[in-house]
Design an enzyme around this catalytic site. Structure first.
Site, PDB file in Angstrom:
ATOM      1  N   ASP A 155       0.866  -1.188   0.000  1.00 28.86           N
ATOM      2  CA  ASP A 155       0.000   0.000   0.000  1.00 28.86           C
ATOM      3  C   ASP A 155       0.901   1.236   0.000  1.00 28.86           C
ATOM      4  OD1 ASP A 155      -3.037   0.713   1.715  1.00 28.86           O
ATOM      5  OD2 ASP A 155      -1.651   2.168   0.907  1.00 28.86           O
ATOM      6  N   ASP A 246      -3.477   2.344  -5.462  1.00 28.97           N
ATOM      7  CA  ASP A 246      -2.250   2.326  -4.649  1.00 28.97           C
ATOM      8  C   ASP A 246      -2.071   1.065  -3.816  1.00 28.97           C
ATOM      9  OD1 ASP A 246      -3.874   2.667  -2.325  1.00 28.97           O
ATOM     10  OD2 ASP A 246      -2.274   3.847  -1.411  1.00 28.97           O
ATOM     11  N   GLU A 247      -2.831   0.058  -4.117  1.00 33.06           N
ATOM     12  CA  GLU A 247      -2.851  -1.075  -3.190  1.00 33.06           C
ATOM     13  C   GLU A 247      -3.005  -2.377  -3.965  1.00 33.06           C
ATOM     14  OE1 GLU A 247      -6.071  -2.189   0.229  1.00 33.06           O
ATOM     15  OE2 GLU A 247      -6.191  -0.248  -0.718  1.00 33.06           O
TER      16      GLU A 247
END
Ligand code: TTP
Ligand code: MG
Length: 611
Positions: A155, A246-247
């Site tokens: 993340d 983002d993960e």
């Protein structure tokens, strides 16, 4: 990326685009708290009712002993509820946002009151036979525990804010957030010290931190970084699951076996590579399953990593005192519900399992009990299996049909581009095609409505998406909206090989989509209303939002569309390899038809408002 909560029906909206995999068990009892229908209906009625809450009455005390003012402040400000800027929520009275939050908070207070009554009653009961049943379930769950995978959750740190700081170093060291006065997407770590957080309205954040700098969103930049990061992931696990821009989850078991390197080394290397490609830091969690890996990625944030060994004792040691709120799926609403039952940690969930079993629905019980045992999914799949993809936008209120159509056009272009994804692991491109177009509207008073249309063939082009979206939109006018979303579901993938930069299309679906759009199809309002479903309003543009639910239960209960027959649902299940039709689904098909008979097939939701 939106915080999702198994019990929260309406989550703050952030407002950009998103994709999602519909894997949430939408069985209807999936998100409701009580097994008892009577309890449930009381709470639902209150949540759905658009009648204004009396916010002028003085603060009362809720069933769990909190003042109703405090409970509302907590809802709006999270951990910052007691900070100076939020002491007086009075100033917002009368705003649509406040009214909406007050209504939801009131509905939750009603639920908690009912639940506590039931809890008190249960305490006097002999529940030993239930306990035997539960322990049998636990035994089964334990038997299937899989400790053979090394799962990583990566993340990015304060993602949007870090991108902005990277590109404008003068922002560094100052409290800043990305978003605007109505809603923040995220905040840097400086701002977080003041209690500013994602999904907080900017005007509340400004109260907490008057020097807060607000930076507008730049989605294209975030997408570009996301692609760079995903290219790194693909080297370690070609089937990694992106959860948002983002993960992602990676299964690095094979990579570790091949290279003989330790999990910690491999993950450090992934993070180093991300930094060298993007000049941004990421944090990671390493564990035997996705639930644990996700919790771990937060432990040494920012710019750190944490591992739980694949060993039962280590897992149980880790889990015992873990605050329940740390688990993905236990958000502020569930936290409050559990809190009322004196449950703070996963260990407490286990201790009070019999009450959870008696009070909550089976799905919720299973989710919580699995979490309390440190069990989670080990399935990491690429997004080829996604069931739907969607985009959405928040905007200043719009009501002119031409403005709304312009928004729709923008969404259609965006969604169509998202449907063409490059598969990073092999140099192939796959385009997703779908048959169900859904428009989501959020009115100026925050009521959310979905309208769906099933089409007899697969589409993916922007023009087709716009064409069908327009039909839905026009049928609903006049509208006064602050958010619009467009989703394509019942997806299937057509793999398209990319050779020397020339795309060669072989698939039947692709040929189909050059046909002019089919004219005849019916608008099918989805029977679920936002306030009774826990579908997150925020979905990120390239992630599989629905994958967040993978730890919850790997089962998707089919919710029929409004006019879908049992046969239609069966066909859809076959096409999308979803769970076969169940008795609950059949019942729901029947219900849908009776609603159809008694309704004019247009406005179904009480929350729906027109100027
Ligand atoms: P997150 O990973 O949840 O948050 P973050 O990266 O900003 O911070 P952290 O260091 O705690 O991971 O979300 C990633 C991005 O998604 C975030 O930068 C902005 C966006 N986002 C929203 O737009 N709305 C939301 O509600 C959340 C939680 C995130
Ligand atoms: Mg992040």
């Amino acid at each position: 990326i939106q915080e999702f909560d198994i019990f929260d029906s309406q989550i703050f909206n952030i407002g950009e685009t998103g994709c999602c995999m519909d894997r949430y068990p939408e069985s209807g009892d999936g998100i409701s708290m009580f097994c008892d229908e009577e309890f449930n209906s009381v709470a639902k009625t209150s949540a759905d009712n658009d009648a204004p809450v009396d916010t002028t009455s003085s603060s009362s005390t809720t069933g769990d002993g909190k003042s109703s003012d405090y409970s509302l402040r907590k809802r709006m400000g999270g951990l910052a509820a007691n900070k100076a800027g939020l002491q007086s929520v009075d100033r917002e009275k009368g705003t649509a946002f406040f009214e909406n939050e007050a209504r939801k908070d009131e509905a939750l207070n009603v639920k908690i009151d009912k639940m506590l009554k039931k809890y008190e009653f249960l305490k006097k009961d002999d529940l030993s036979s239930d306990l035997v049943k539960i322990d049998r379930i636990i035994h089964e769950l334990e038997r299937d525990r899989d400790l053979s995978h090394i799962i990583v959750h990566v993340d990015m740190d304060a993602f949007y804010a870090s991108v902005e700081e990277r590109d404008n170093p003068s922002l560094r060291g100052k409290p800043m957030a990305v978003g605007d006065t109505s809603m923040l997407s995220t905040a840097n770590y400086e701002a977080r010290k003041f209690g500013v957080r994602s999904a907080m309205p900017g005007f509340i954040a400004k109260r907490l931190c008057p020097n807060l700098i607000l930076v507008p969103l730049h989605f294209e930049k975030y997408r570009t970084v996301s692609m760079q990061v995903r290219k790194v992931f693909a080297q370690y696990d070609p089937n990694f699951t992106p959860m948002s821009l983002d993960e992602a989850y990676l299964d690095v078991t094979e990579y570790i076996q091949k290279t003989g390197r330790s999990p910690d080394e491999v993950v450090q290397q992934i993070r180093d590579e991300i930094f060298s490609k993007t000049r941004l830091t990421a944090s990671a969690g390493i564990a035997a399953n996705k639930l644990l890996a996700k919790v771990c990625s937060d432990i040494n944030k920012p710019n750190g990593q944490y591992r739980i060994q694949n060993n039962l004792d280590c897992i149980m040691e880790f889990i015992r005192n873990l605050p329940a709120r740390k688990v993905s799926g236990i958000g502020r609403v569930t936290e409050r519900i559990l809190d009322a039952l004196e449950i703070k940690t996963l260990g407490d969930i286990f201790q009070k399992r019999v009450y959870i079993y008696k009070i909550f629905t089976l799905n919720s019980f299973q989710f919580l009990i699995r979490a309390s045992l440190g069990l989670g999914s080990t399935v990491v799949k690429s997004d080829h299996n996604r069931k739907s993809m969607s985009v959405e936008r928040t905007f200043a209120p719009l009501s002119r049909p031409e403005d709304l159509l312009a928004k729709l056009r923008e969404l259609a272009d965006h969604l169509s581009a998202d449907l063409k994804k490059e598969d990073l692991s092999v140099s192939r491109q796959h385009t997703l095609h779908g048959k169900t177009v859904t428009l989501k509207f959020k009115s100026i008073s925050y009521g959310v409505t979905n309208r769906a249309k099933t089409i007899p063939r697969y589409i993916h082009k922007a023009d087709d998406l716009f064409y069908f979206g327009k039909q839905i939109l026009e049928a609903e006018l006049p509208l006064n909206l602050r958010l619009m979303g467009l989703r394509l579901s019942t997806l299937r993938s057509s793999e398209v090989e990319t050779m020397n930069g020339v795309k060669r299309f072989f698939s039947v679906q692709e040929r189909e989509s050059v046909d002019p759009p089919v004219k005849k199809s019916t608008v099918t309002p989805i029977i679920e209303h936002q306030s009774t479903s826990s579908e997150p309003e925020y979905m990120d543009s390239s992630g599989n939002e629905g994958n967040r639910y993978a730890n919850y239960l790997d089962v998707k209960e089919n919710v029929p569309f409004r006019d879908e027959s049992v046969e239609d649902v069966e066909l859809r299940c076959k096409e999308t390899s979803e769970q076969p039709i169940t008795n609950i689904t059949k019942e729901r098909c029947k219900e849908n038809i009776s609603v159809l008979d008694s309704d004019d097939n247009t406005r179904l939701n009480t929350n729906w408002d027109c100027p």
